[in-house]
Enzyme design. Structure first.
Site, PDB file in Angstrom:
ATOM      1  N   ARG A  89       0.833  -1.199   0.000  1.00 48.11           N
ATOM      2  CA  ARG A  89       0.000   0.000   0.000  1.00 48.11           C
ATOM      3  C   ARG A  89       0.869   1.252   0.000  1.00 48.11           C
ATOM      4  O   ARG A  89       1.796   1.386   0.784  1.00 48.11           O
ATOM      5  CB  ARG A  89      -0.919   0.014   1.219  1.00 48.11           C
ATOM      6  N   ARG A 101      -6.065  -0.035  -3.283  1.00 52.29           N
ATOM      7  CA  ARG A 101      -5.047  -0.504  -2.344  1.00 52.29           C
ATOM      8  C   ARG A 101      -5.139  -2.016  -2.205  1.00 52.29           C
ATOM      9  O   ARG A 101      -6.239  -2.577  -2.270  1.00 52.29           O
ATOM     10  CB  ARG A 101      -5.221   0.151  -0.983  1.00 52.29           C
ATOM     11  N   ASP A 139      -6.145  -2.694   3.467  1.00 52.28           N
ATOM     12  CA  ASP A 139      -6.497  -1.622   4.397  1.00 52.28           C
ATOM     13  C   ASP A 139      -6.956  -2.308   5.674  1.00 52.28           C
ATOM     14  O   ASP A 139      -7.865  -3.140   5.637  1.00 52.28           O
ATOM     15  CB  ASP A 139      -7.620  -0.770   3.805  1.00 52.28           C
ATOM     16  N   ASP A 189      -8.341  -1.636   9.553  1.00 56.80           N
ATOM     17  CA  ASP A 189      -8.937  -0.621  10.426  1.00 56.80           C
ATOM     18  C   ASP A 189      -9.289  -1.232  11.769  1.00 56.80           C
ATOM     19  O   ASP A 189      -9.896  -2.312  11.828  1.00 56.80           O
ATOM     20  CB  ASP A 189     -10.219  -0.052   9.813  1.00 56.80           C
TER      21      ASP A 189
END
Length: 191
Positions: A84, A93, A96, A98
């Site tokens: 990324r 991307r 990711d 989170d």
């Protein structure tokens, strides 16, 4: 040990293989991955979705001794290793990660907000999260995750496909079958 829920997303390359790699890395270096949701394929959330590849999203439940900001830094490192590049929000991307929830912690700093700021507005986050913990109360008010999903005007908006047991056939996690569960069933990993 803290109970945490981690959102995974990506739309570049073999995303589900990248997710499997990330789960392996999380389990090895961050904490104990306990359960994994189905993967949900969604249209890209950009102004012109026709020019962006579809996203895959999933959620894993973990136990960890790391603090929220330590997790954030570990996630950023894994994202960089996965390829990324920081190009702003809503950009393609490969990975990711989170931090969606961290026990009952409510945290708001310049670099991190827990619960995740957009958690209750994103069907592609709520569906996999509800699959793992529908009765979990969202801090600080304790509203159930299933209620948050039911409150969405269009709860299936943008969701194109649901892939159950998506980790089957991946070799990255085959030696961790007994440690990770998916949707309440024992983790099956590679055949």
């Amino acid at each position: 040990m803290a109970r945490v829920f981690v959102g995974m997303g990506g739309n570049v390359g073999d995303v589900l293989a990248t997710f499997a790699w990330a789960l392996d890395e999380l389990h090895l270096g961050v904490g104990s991955v306990r359960r994994v949701s189905s993967a949900f394929r969604t249209s890209a959330q950009v102004l012109d979705a026709s020019v962006a590849p579809d996203y895959w999203n999933a959620v894993c439940e973990m136990q960890t001794r790391l603090a929220p900001t330590q997790l954030l830094h570990a996630f950023k490192q894994l994202e960089r290793v996965a390829g990324r590049a920081e190009r702003g929000i809503w950009q393609p991307r490969p990975l990711d990660l989170d931090l969606l929830l961290y026990d009952d912690v409510v945290l708001s700093t310049a670099e991190l907000q827990v619960p995740h700021a957009c958690l209750t507005q994103r069907p592609f986050v709520l569906h996999p999260l509800v699959e793992l913990a529908p009765e979990l109360g969202l801090p600080p008010d304790g509203k159930r995750l299933r209620e948050c999903l039911a409150d969405l005007t269009w709860p299936w908006e943008g969701i194109l496909r649901r892939q159950v047991d998506w980790w089957r056939g991946t070799s990255d996690l085959s030696d961790r079958r007994s440690k990770i569960e998916g949707s309440g069933r024992p983790f099956q990993g590679a055949a």
